[in-house]
Enzyme design. Sequence first.
Site, PDB file in Angstrom:
ATOM      1  N   HIS A 299       0.954  -1.358  -0.017  1.00  0.00           N
ATOM      2  CA  HIS A 299       0.010  -0.153   0.096  1.00  0.00           C
ATOM      3  C   HIS A 299       0.946   1.397   0.006  1.00  0.00           C
ATOM      4  O   HIS A 299       0.502   2.204  -0.782  1.00  0.00           O
ATOM      5  CB  HIS A 299      -0.730   0.091   1.212  1.00  0.00           C
ATOM      6  CG  HIS A 299      -1.873   1.224   1.441  1.00  0.00           C
ATOM      7  ND1 HIS A 299      -2.740   1.778   0.605  1.00  0.00           N
ATOM      8  CD2 HIS A 299      -1.605   2.559   2.156  1.00  0.00           C
ATOM      9  CE1 HIS A 299      -3.261   2.619   1.029  1.00  0.00           C
ATOM     10  NE2 HIS A 299      -2.485   3.286   1.912  1.00  0.00           N
ATOM     11  N   TYR A 300       1.774   1.303   0.862  1.00  0.00           N
ATOM     12  CA  TYR A 300       2.689   2.353   0.722  1.00  0.00           C
ATOM     13  C   TYR A 300       3.560   2.494  -0.438  1.00  0.00           C
ATOM     14  O   TYR A 300       4.114   3.552  -0.930  1.00  0.00           O
ATOM     15  CB  TYR A 300       3.732   2.590   2.008  1.00  0.00           C
ATOM     16  CG  TYR A 300       2.824   3.005   3.323  1.00  0.00           C
ATOM     17  CD1 TYR A 300       2.420   4.272   3.411  1.00  0.00           C
ATOM     18  CD2 TYR A 300       2.377   1.990   4.190  1.00  0.00           C
ATOM     19  CE1 TYR A 300       1.520   4.599   4.375  1.00  0.00           C
ATOM     20  CE2 TYR A 300       1.439   2.485   4.941  1.00  0.00           C
ATOM     21  CZ  TYR A 300       1.302   3.729   5.250  1.00  0.00           C
ATOM     22  OH  TYR A 300       0.160   4.099   6.190  1.00  0.00           O
TER      23      TYR A 300
END
Length: 665
Positions: A299-300
């Site tokens: 996600h990051y």
Amino acid sequence: MKITKYILSFTFLLVALCAEAQQLRKEAFDLLNLDYPGLEKVKAACDQQQWDEAAKALLDYYRQRTGIGHPDIDMKNIKISKEEQKWADDALDHTFFVHKGYQPSYNYGKDINWQYWPVQDNELRWQLHRHKWFTPMGKAYRISGDEKYAKEWAYQYMDWIKKNPLTTVEKEEYELVSAGEVKGNAENVRFAWRPLEVSNRLQDQTLQFLLFVPSKAFTPEFLTEFLINYHRHALHILGNYSDQGNHLLFEAQRMVYAGTFFPEFKEAAGWRKSGISILNREIKKQVYPDGGQYELDPHYHLAAINIFCKALRMADVNGFRQEFPAEYVNTVKSMIEFYANICFPDYSNPCFSDAKLGDRPAEIRNYQDWLKLFPDCEWIRYYATEGREGTPLPNLSHGALTSGFFTFRNGWKQDATVMVVKAGPKGEWHCQPDNGTFELWFNGRNLFPDSGSYVYAGDDEVMKLRNWFRRTSSHNTLTLDEKNLQTTQSVTKLWKPEGNEQILVTENPHYDGLKHRRSVFFVDQSYFVIVDEAIGSAKGTVNLNYHLCEGTVNVDGKNNSLTTAYDGPSNMKLQCFAEKKVSMKEKEGWRSTAYRVRVPRTAVSFDIDKKDSEAIRYITIIYPSKNAASFPVFKAKFLNKSFDENGVRIEISVDGKKRQLEYKL
Ligand code: MG
């Protein structure tokens, strides 16, 4: 712990003194370059010390300003979703949309209490200060023409300034809050003025400015208050950039926004330059040569791509793309390629580390945005158009060897079989101690979804919840006495991504006295055989952990096997073989599908007592099938009599059909 002094700043006193209403703040003009083209009338009025006139002229200027583009909104075609409309309407009564994990939203009182903290989860308190409902209020105002939204926004904007004064704090103390060491007003500063939140406001207030500037509530006096507040935000970031990671990237990108959107500030060019130079520096530092972002969290990783792209788009609409070298643009493309390789056919990403599941429409929009930056890229076009145009990546299986993400894949469509294994170096805060774990997609279902993160950080109760999802034994990997890994530094021994016996061999030091070698065979591009070897002198119970998708699973303890009975054409049989006595244990199993949302699921471990320095060895067959009614009969055994540093040789049998699998290092 270091003791910090909290000094009330001059700013605090000033804000407290003129708390009530908007005032014309003539010091706003000191912040501006009055020689900026278009500000001639403002300058003339200032020269005469006619501050009312100057403020009116400045507001006229901003209402008519052209030449500064904003990539994130089409002012001629403003759209609001149902959800955003609700956030805007709720906000009129001070019910603020703060966090998706805390719904319905809390009410913050008629006299807004910006320190209200009903659940001691840091995210709930931090994200209040991102004012996520402000931009929706702006859209609601523009679409309806109803002044009530503008009036209320201006009121809340001023109320926030009044009640959240900036006191001076030392940079490293921002993180103390999660340890609960700071209380009262000083505590509030750490939430309201954490650089990540400040940068969020810095970015979003450019949109709010565009949306509200024509309103009656946006008075010349308010404009001066706005500019002073905005300027303070930019200076605060400049002096308090985070040290590293995605926070620093967000802050830098938002400084690019600030410096570009308000070029009238004297320091605007410096803000923009600061943001660009950090992005140019960090993209080299934070992205491995294989395109993976060093936090090792899908996600990051995605967030980092979008940060780099946002800065590029702001540059494109305002004509300064040349300030980003070609290398920057190429790295962004390699990050997108990395991401496409680890995603499943429904556009979801593995939920390793603190990753969110994401949703399909948003993921497709990402590809559509990326296609605008890379219009000639056929594989980005393919994912942006859900396969209607372009061609997929030329490879199927793919290894990102530095980041340690390995994908076995037999296709790009819904009916594909895709296993993603995570076995890389030590990651950052968001990375979990999960080396060797995997997710497995088959024909429309994720059969082994990761536990996810559930919550981030907060008081002891919140941390206890987080730690359950984060711990090693909640993953599909090997543990000793269910302890978390001491070392997370996997080494790739072999990666063979082609043919009918594709192989990954990865080794992690795991614990003092016990290393874990995992060898994954992707056989005939249809099923998996995993060899796990626990090597070293440590004694205790070795656990081989597996966590399945929620739904009906038949557990056969006698044969150490699990068969799923899910609805639809995506099921599997898992069977574990070992040389020593195995006891199969059913365990507490959960996976998080969203922040603070979890569902129960079947989880087991295959436990073996390790009494001496002899290696413990397992063979697991995972056999995906469209038909849950009948699965093959499996057998498996080692052909090499004991652990061999240089390779492995096993024999398996599927419905009586024997086959040898081996590798030599
Ligand atoms: Mg995890």
